[in-house]
Design an enzyme around this catalytic site. Structure first.
Site, short mmCIF file in Angstrom:
data_model
loop_
_atom_site.label_atom_id
_atom_site.label_comp_id
_atom_site.label_asym_id
_atom_site.label_seq_id
_atom_site.Cartn_x
_atom_site.Cartn_y
_atom_site.Cartn_z
N ASP A 40 54.37 16.61 22.91
CA ASP A 40 55.21 15.89 21.95
C ASP A 40 54.85 16.38 20.55
O ASP A 40 54.70 17.58 20.33
CB ASP A 40 55.03 14.38 22.13
CG ASP A 40 56.28 13.59 21.78
OD1 ASP A 40 56.71 13.66 20.61
OD2 ASP A 40 56.83 12.90 22.66
N ASN A 79 60.28 19.18 19.19
CA ASN A 79 59.22 18.43 18.54
C ASN A 79 58.48 19.33 17.57
O ASN A 79 58.58 20.55 17.63
CB ASN A 79 58.27 17.80 19.56
CG ASN A 79 58.62 16.35 19.85
OD1 ASN A 79 58.51 15.48 19.00
ND2 ASN A 79 59.09 16.10 21.07
N GLU A 139 56.97 7.01 16.74
CA GLU A 139 56.96 8.45 16.45
C GLU A 139 56.64 8.68 14.98
O GLU A 139 56.53 7.75 14.19
CB GLU A 139 58.33 9.08 16.75
CG GLU A 139 58.42 9.81 18.07
CD GLU A 139 57.71 11.16 18.08
OE1 GLU A 139 56.98 11.47 17.12
OE2 GLU A 139 57.86 11.90 19.06
N ASP A 199 70.70 11.92 24.45
CA ASP A 199 70.57 11.58 25.87
C ASP A 199 69.56 12.46 26.60
O ASP A 199 69.34 12.31 27.80
CB ASP A 199 71.93 11.71 26.58
CG ASP A 199 72.90 10.61 26.15
OD1 ASP A 199 72.43 9.51 25.79
OD2 ASP A 199 74.12 10.85 26.17
N ASN A 231 64.62 14.41 15.16
CA ASN A 231 63.52 13.88 15.96
C ASN A 231 62.14 13.96 15.34
O ASN A 231 61.38 13.02 15.44
CB ASN A 231 63.49 14.60 17.32
CG ASN A 231 62.54 13.93 18.30
OD1 ASN A 231 62.63 12.72 18.51
ND2 ASN A 231 61.61 14.69 18.87
#
Length: 294
Positions: free
Chosen positions: A200, A150, A19, A122, A104
Site C-alpha cells: 500500500d 499507491n 489512509e 471499484d 488515492n
C-alpha cells in the site's frame, strides 16, 4: 527479520479506509483521511486532541501547503483546505480522468511538487495512472494502466521516485531530475515475499530505505535502496495502509489502517483495526516539503 514493537493505539477512528497519514512539522501534528467516510482528520500528539472535518467527497490525501493551507486530492480533482475556516475550495480538475476514478495517494518532492495517482473506485479497471502537480500545472508522469495506484514516494535527495502497483504486488522505481521522472523499472516484487498481502502507501526514510504498509498483511515492511527486505514490523490490525515518520525526533511511526474488507469475525483477531497506531522506529524520517501552489 520480524519485529514485534510496542504499538500504541492513538485514536480509535473506526476508519473504513484510513489512509494518507502525514506529519505536519509546522503544526507538530498528524493529518490523515478516511476515504470512504469522506473524513479529514487532524491529530495532536502532544495533547491527544483530534479534529474531524467532512470533505465534499471521497478524499485520498491532504498535504501541508504554503499560506497555511492543505492541498487535498478528492474524487473529482484537487482542492485546498483552510484549517482556520475548515472550508474546502476546488482548485483544479484532472484532465482526462474518467468519472469512475478517484485520487488515492500522494507525496511532495523537495521542490514542493505533488506526485499523486488515480484509480478505479471499484478496483476493477486498469484506468489509474500517476500525475505531477507543479506550481499549478498538472501533467501525467509515471506509469499508467494500473488498477490501484499507491505512493508515489520520493527519496530525501529528490533523485528517485517509487510507484506502487498494489494489485500486481509490485513497487517500481524511476530516476527523478528537476521534476521529470524517467522510465519506471522494477524495485521489488512484494508478492514473492508476502503472497497474501498487497503493498500500500510507501515512504522513504533518512537512510533511503522504503517503508510500505501491507494490506491484508498485518505489518509494515522496510526495504533497502536495492530492494532487499530489511525487516517487518507486526501490527495489531490486518489491513495496513500507510505509515509516516514524525514527532520531535522524526522517529515516531504513525500508521493508518482499514476495515472495509473485514468480516465481523475478523475483528476478534485484529482488535485495533480502523485505528491510528504508533510505534518507535529505529530510524528517522524526512519531513516533506510544503506544496508550492503557484
Amino acid at each position: 527479520m520480524e519485529i514485534t514493537p510496542q504499538v500504541r493505539t492513538l485514536m480509535r477512528a473506526d476508519c473504513l479506509l484510513g489512509e494518507g497519514v502525514i506529519w505536519d512539522p509546522a503544526r507538530a501534528a498528524i493529518w490523515f483521511v478516511d476515504i470512504k467516510r469522506h473524513q479529514l482528520w487532524n491529530y495532536d500528539p502532544e495533547t491527544g486532541g483530534n479534529l474531524c472535518v467532512e470533505a465534499p467527497g471521497q478524499i485520498g490525501w491532504a498535504l501541508p501547503a504554503e499560506d497555511g493551507l492543505l492541498l487535498c486530492g478528492l474524487q473529482d480533482g484537487l482542492y485546498t483546505f483552510d484549517p482556520g475556516s475548515r472550508q474546502f475550495a476546488k482548485l483544479a480538475d484532472i484532465p482526462g480522468e474518467p468519472a469512475h476514478n478517484r485520487l488515492n495517494d500522494a507525496c511532495t518532492d523537495p521542490g514542493g511538487r505533488v506526485w499523486f495517482g488515480s484509480m478505479d473506485d471499484d478496483e476493477k479497471q486498469a484506468s489509474g495512472r500517476f500525475y505531477v502537480f507543479d506550481r499549478g500545472e498538472i501533467r501525467p508522469a509515471g506509469p499508467s494502466g494500473i488498477t490501484i495506484t499507491n505512493g508515489p514516494a520520493v527519496s530525501p535527495q529528490g533523485d528517485r521516485i517509487y510507484f506502487t502497483d498494489t494489485g500486481a504486488q509490485k513497487i517500481m522505481v524511476a530516476d527523478l531530475r528537476a521534476g521529470i521522472a524517467g522510465d519506471a523499472r522494477p524495485f521489488v516484487n512484494t508478492g514473492a515475499l508476502f503472497p497474501d498481502a498487497y503493498p500500500d502507501g510507501p515512504i522513504v526514510d533518512e537512510e533511503d530505505h522504503l517503508w510500505t504498509g501491507l494490506y491484508l498483511g498485518g505489518r509494515v515492511a522496510r526495504f533497502d535502496p536495492d530492494g532487499w527486505l530489511a525487516g517487518t514490523w507486526a501490527m495489531p490490525a490486518r489491513d495496513i495502509t500507510k505509515m509516516a515518520l514524525g514527532g520531535r525526533t522524526m522517529k515516531t511511526a504513525y500508521v493508518t489502517t482499514a476495515t472495509k474488507n473485514m468480516a465481523e469475525r475478523d475483528f476478534a483477531d485484529w482488535p485495533e483495526a480502523g485505528s491510528l497506531l504508533s510505534f518507535d522506529a529505529p530510524v528517522a524520517g524526512v519531513a516533506q516539503a510544503q506544496v508550492k501552489l503557484g
